[in-house]
Scaffold this motif. Sequence first.
Motif, PDB file in Angstrom:
ATOM      1  N   SER A 189       0.806  -1.226   0.000  1.00  0.00           N
ATOM      2  CA  SER A 189       0.000   0.000   0.000  1.00  0.00           C
ATOM      3  C   SER A 189       0.841   1.279   0.000  1.00  0.00           C
ATOM      4  CB  SER A 189      -0.927   0.006   1.219  1.00  0.00           C
ATOM      5  OG  SER A 189      -0.171   0.035   2.420  1.00  0.00           O
ATOM      6  N   THR A 205       2.761   4.512  -0.952  1.00  0.00           N
ATOM      7  CA  THR A 205       2.585   5.448  -2.067  1.00  0.00           C
ATOM      8  C   THR A 205       3.929   6.083  -2.446  1.00  0.00           C
ATOM      9  OG1 THR A 205       2.038   7.193  -0.488  1.00  0.00           O
ATOM     10  CG2 THR A 205       0.203   5.991  -1.513  1.00  0.00           C
ATOM     11  N   GLN A 206       3.995   6.534  -3.700  1.00  0.00           N
ATOM     12  CA  GLN A 206       5.222   7.116  -4.232  1.00  0.00           C
ATOM     13  C   GLN A 206       5.686   8.300  -3.383  1.00  0.00           C
ATOM     14  OE1 GLN A 206       4.808   8.410  -8.273  1.00  0.00           O
ATOM     15  NE2 GLN A 206       6.924   9.101  -8.468  1.00  0.00           N
ATOM     16  N   THR A 250       6.649   8.269  -0.319  1.00  0.00           N
ATOM     17  CA  THR A 250       6.500   8.089   1.122  1.00  0.00           C
ATOM     18  C   THR A 250       7.879   7.864   1.730  1.00  0.00           C
ATOM     19  OG1 THR A 250       4.234   7.276   1.126  1.00  0.00           O
ATOM     20  CG2 THR A 250       5.674   6.447   2.869  1.00  0.00           C
ATOM     21  N   HIS A 269       6.525   9.305   6.910  1.00  0.00           N
ATOM     22  CA  HIS A 269       5.480  10.213   6.435  1.00  0.00           C
ATOM     23  C   HIS A 269       4.914   9.684   5.132  1.00  0.00           C
ATOM     24  CE1 HIS A 269       3.807  13.754   4.320  1.00  0.00           C
ATOM     25  NE2 HIS A 269       3.368  14.058   5.532  1.00  0.00           N
ATOM     26  N   GLU A 270       3.600   9.552   5.093  1.00  0.00           N
ATOM     27  CA  GLU A 270       2.950   9.044   3.892  1.00  0.00           C
ATOM     28  C   GLU A 270       2.697  10.175   2.914  1.00  0.00           C
ATOM     29  OE1 GLU A 270      -1.060   6.576   2.482  1.00  0.00           O
ATOM     30  OE2 GLU A 270      -0.663   6.935   4.615  1.00  0.00           O
ATOM     31  N   ALA A 271       3.240  10.051   1.706  1.00  0.00           N
ATOM     32  CA  ALA A 271       3.026  11.067   0.669  1.00  0.00           C
ATOM     33  C   ALA A 271       1.725  10.765  -0.071  1.00  0.00           C
ATOM     34  CB  ALA A 271       4.200  11.079  -0.309  1.00  0.00           C
ATOM     35  N   GLU A 272       0.959  11.813  -0.359  1.00  0.00           N
ATOM     36  CA  GLU A 272      -0.301  11.630  -1.075  1.00  0.00           C
ATOM     37  C   GLU A 272      -0.291  12.433  -2.371  1.00  0.00           C
ATOM     38  OE1 GLU A 272      -3.632  12.567   1.348  1.00  0.00           O
ATOM     39  OE2 GLU A 272      -2.994  11.314   3.035  1.00  0.00           O
ATOM     40  N   ASP A 273      -0.753  11.808  -3.438  1.00  0.00           N
ATOM     41  CA  ASP A 273      -0.921  12.481  -4.731  1.00  0.00           C
ATOM     42  C   ASP A 273       0.353  13.175  -5.206  1.00  0.00           C
ATOM     43  OD1 ASP A 273      -3.631  11.733  -4.745  1.00  0.00           O
ATOM     44  OD2 ASP A 273      -4.128  13.469  -3.488  1.00  0.00           O
ATOM     45  N   TYR A 274       1.467  12.442  -5.173  1.00  0.00           N
ATOM     46  CA  TYR A 274       2.731  12.999  -5.656  1.00  0.00           C
ATOM     47  C   TYR A 274       2.575  13.379  -7.122  1.00  0.00           C
ATOM     48  CZ  TYR A 274       7.764  13.464  -6.412  1.00  0.00           C
ATOM     49  OH  TYR A 274       9.028  13.946  -6.712  1.00  0.00           O
ATOM     50  N   THR A 287       4.486  11.503 -11.660  1.00  0.00           N
ATOM     51  CA  THR A 287       4.277  10.059 -11.718  1.00  0.00           C
ATOM     52  C   THR A 287       5.184   9.448 -12.783  1.00  0.00           C
ATOM     53  OG1 THR A 287       2.513  10.321 -13.332  1.00  0.00           O
ATOM     54  CG2 THR A 287       1.880  10.380 -11.015  1.00  0.00           C
TER      55      THR A 287
END
Length: 430
Positions: free
Chosen positions: A62, A64-65, A67, A96-101, A104
């Motif tokens: 799970s 994310t890019q 993170t 720290h979880e990165a969101e919507d980097y 892509t």
Amino acid sequence: MKATIATVKNHLEETVTIGAWLHNKRSSGKIAFLQLRDGTGFIQGVVVKSAVSEEVFEMAKSLTQETSLYVTGKVVEDNRSPLGYELQVSDLEVIHEAEDYPITPKEHGTEFLMDHRHLWLRSKRQHAIMKVRNEIIRSTYEFFNQEGFVKVDPPILTGASAEGTTELFHTKYFDEDAYLSQSGQLYMEAAAMALGRVFSFGPTFRAEKSKTRRHLIEFWMIEPEMAFIDHEESLKIQENYVSHVVQSVLENCKIELQTLERDTSKLENIKAPFPRITYDDAIQFLKDKGFDDIDWGDDFGAPHETAIAEAYDKPVFITHFPIEIKAFYMKPDPNNSKVALCADLIAPEGYGEIIGGSERIDDLELMKQRYDEHQLNGPAYEWYLQLRKYGSVPHSGFGLGLERTVAWITGTEHIRETIPFPRLLNRLYP
């Protein structure tokens, strides 16, 4: 035990913890492959479902890019990896979880990437270019230290132009005019009269409204100046310096050059001495090649430099330019007063001029004459004239543009990718 990706080779078959960011990932039902980066390099972390807790495996799937996380695992050899190693992951801890980097793995336009330059730097290609840039800087200091040069820092705010042009950034310095430096050369000449052999490394600014792939508004220059050194001796120092830098990159940036898919065979041949061609012969060469737009007395454009460079497999010096198209401080050839004891070094593969240099005028009366011709009689230039009045000696110097050199060595098409945060004609962000 904490480690970095660059140091995992020292921990083979040991369990280490690396602070990293998730660059990319792919996973199947029983295994997850994490592409990790930590600034020192890139490594693959392999998470096998049967070897970790269910919580760790679900976390791996799970992620994310970009993170950030701590990754713990065993260092093992992997001949398929450019690094030669991979990590058999046993534990993960998300920082720290990165969101919507925004950047892509898909293709993005140049303007989008430039707007996100602060994030684009994290990509493999940009990381590789910056590492090569760093190696060029490191080997520059190494070369000049070995050759007995002293590092001197010229001012960035100046009261006059080094080249006698109007392409300067003007500012007010309290109640007088000042300019952002376009070259540290004049000050380096003063330093050479005190310390013998000196070099500077710093930012320079040109208010030139150019949009070509070779130009930046703010760029970095390496500018050596040498007392008791004539034009011929200076050329030998220049070719030895460039050779040293290229060979250092080949030796110390193998992974980065591989990432950039650079044809290193073209760099392996870059060893002194370099070929030379006079300006006169260059003009004739171009005319023979069908360039009807160039005559004696004209400066060379990018197509002309590229055509000349293609005739050689090494950088080539073009020497003895007409006095009229060169800076006021360049010494005339005693055998032909119409040309200067100067040279431009043209890089192969269409990358253009990377060095400009010359023997400097050391005669007081001739320099006074140049001052009159170029209308440089203001107080801002008085100190430079005094260098010829108090113990003048033959001396030479040159300037190497760092970003053009990075572009050539890395095989990067546009100079904007060779500096962390480029300043272009229409770009001051980020």
